[in-house]
Write an enzyme that holds these catalytic residues in place. Structure first.
Site, PDB file in Angstrom:
ATOM      1  N   GLU A 107      35.918  16.372  26.805  1.00 33.33           N
ATOM      2  CA  GLU A 107      37.371  16.528  26.862  1.00 33.33           C
ATOM      3  C   GLU A 107      37.769  17.713  27.747  1.00 33.33           C
ATOM      4  O   GLU A 107      37.172  18.791  27.668  1.00 33.33           O
ATOM      5  CB  GLU A 107      37.901  16.738  25.440  1.00 33.33           C
ATOM      6  CG  GLU A 107      39.413  16.836  25.362  1.00 33.33           C
ATOM      7  CD  GLU A 107      39.904  17.149  23.959  1.00 33.33           C
ATOM      8  OE1 GLU A 107      41.111  16.946  23.705  1.00 33.33           O
ATOM      9  OE2 GLU A 107      39.097  17.598  23.117  1.00 33.33           O
TER      10      GLU A 107
ATOM     11  N   LYS B  89      45.936  10.763  24.334  1.00 36.50           N
ATOM     12  CA  LYS B  89      45.549  11.202  22.988  1.00 36.50           C
ATOM     13  C   LYS B  89      46.715  11.067  22.007  1.00 36.50           C
ATOM     14  O   LYS B  89      47.790  11.609  22.233  1.00 36.50           O
ATOM     15  CB  LYS B  89      45.072  12.650  23.061  1.00 36.50           C
ATOM     16  CG  LYS B  89      44.479  13.207  21.783  1.00 36.50           C
ATOM     17  CD  LYS B  89      43.909  14.590  22.063  1.00 36.50           C
ATOM     18  CE  LYS B  89      43.276  15.237  20.862  1.00 36.50           C
ATOM     19  NZ  LYS B  89      42.674  16.556  21.196  1.00 36.50           N
TER      20      LYS B  89
ATOM     21  N   CYS C  88      38.858  13.194  21.010  1.00 30.87           N
ATOM     22  CA  CYS C  88      38.653  14.314  20.088  1.00 30.87           C
ATOM     23  C   CYS C  88      39.298  14.113  18.713  1.00 30.87           C
ATOM     24  O   CYS C  88      38.751  13.408  17.879  1.00 30.87           O
ATOM     25  CB  CYS C  88      39.082  15.618  20.736  1.00 30.87           C
ATOM     26  SG  CYS C  88      38.388  17.086  19.918  1.00 30.87           S
TER      27      CYS C  88
END
Length: 284
Positions: free
Chosen positions: A40, A113, A150
């Site tokens: 990331e 995300k 993540c």
């Protein structure tokens, strides 16, 4: 499929970070990697440790400089690459975005995300607008990729929605580490919980999971590395060390998911008519 993963320690030198990634991608492709996954926000230090408006200067458009660099590399080497960028969508509007580059250099798809953390040392809500593209797998020449990022890795709903749309594997570019104020015992509990929940997604959905984390200390945050690849029964196919940088190819048999899902037909036995309450924040 031969999947290449790169776990790297970043510095403040963005050009050097990118150069080292390019070198490692070339090495992995030379040894047969078909899909290469980066960590990331791999171009820079992890900048969300504090809230500073000047750090928005690190963001870039998509398409932009990084998609050009890594897209050209994907085309040259004939590999699919998953990159992770700080996206500047518009003035005052930014996302934490994964981009999948096809082996011809084009953008196969993007994922913004969805789950944004806000913890000491991880003030991401200051920088990132929650994603608005939903949970949609991305079709590529090597398969249908369920790309998440993540903090998404803690949520079984995200993994399930990818699986229900035919994702053949789940991919998590990651930047996660310890709170240096926690005890060693608490740090280890958190690291193992992080791996366990993702291996659970593999089991629950009968899919391989690829997780690529950064390593080393950055501005007081010790990132815990431990990038790993798990098979569709949660079995560890590879686990990286905590501290060291690695670039590694892992062989993953995508056909095993078919057999595993025949043994454990979780999708068949889901009671979808009884799940309406999952859409509620909490059930009083």
């Amino acid at each position: 499929m031969k999947i290449g993963i790169i776990q790297q320690h970043n510095t403040a030198d963005v050009k050097d970070n990118v150069l080292r990634l390019v070198t490692k991608i070339r090495q992995l492709a030379k040894h047969g990697a078909e899909l290469i996954v980066l960590q990331e926000l791999h171009n820079t230090l992890y900048f969300c440790k504090e809230e500073q408006v000047d750090l928005f200067d690190l963001a870039e458009p998509i398409p932009g400089p990084s998609t050009q660099i890594f897209g050209n590399l994907a085309k040259e080497l004939g590999v699919v690459i998953v990159i992770s960028l700080f996206e500047r969508r518009a003035t005052g509007l930014y996302h934490n975005t994964a981009v999948v580059l096809e082996s011809d250099g084009t953008i196969a798809g993007t994922y913004r995300k969805m789950h944004i953390p806000d913890d000491p040392g991880y003030y991401e809500k200051f920088y990132f607008t929650p994603g608005d593209l939903g949970f949609k797998p991305i079709d590529t020449s090597v398969g249908r990729l369920g790309v998440l990022v993540c903090w998404d890795q803690w949520y079984p709903e995200a993994a399930r929605l990818m699986a229900l749309q035919g994702a053949q594997l789940l991919i998590y570019p990651t930047a996660i580490g310890y709170d240096p104020n926690d005890t060693p015992q608490e740090q280890e509990r958190q690291r193992m919980a992080w791996q366990t929940v993702q291996r659970g997604h593999a089991v629950a959905n009968g899919l391989p999971v690829v997780t690529v984390n950064r390593c080393g200390e950055e501005d007081g945050i010790p990132f815990w590395g431990t990038s790993f690849v798990a098979g569709p029964q949660g079995e560890l196919l590879y686990e990286a060390p905590i501290i060291e940088e690695i670039s590694r190819i892992v062989d993953v048999d995508l056909q095993r998911s078919e057999q595993v899902r025949r043994w454990w037909p979780f999708l068949r036995d889901r009671r979808i008519e009884a799940y309406d309450d999952i859409l509620k924040r909490f059930i009083d």
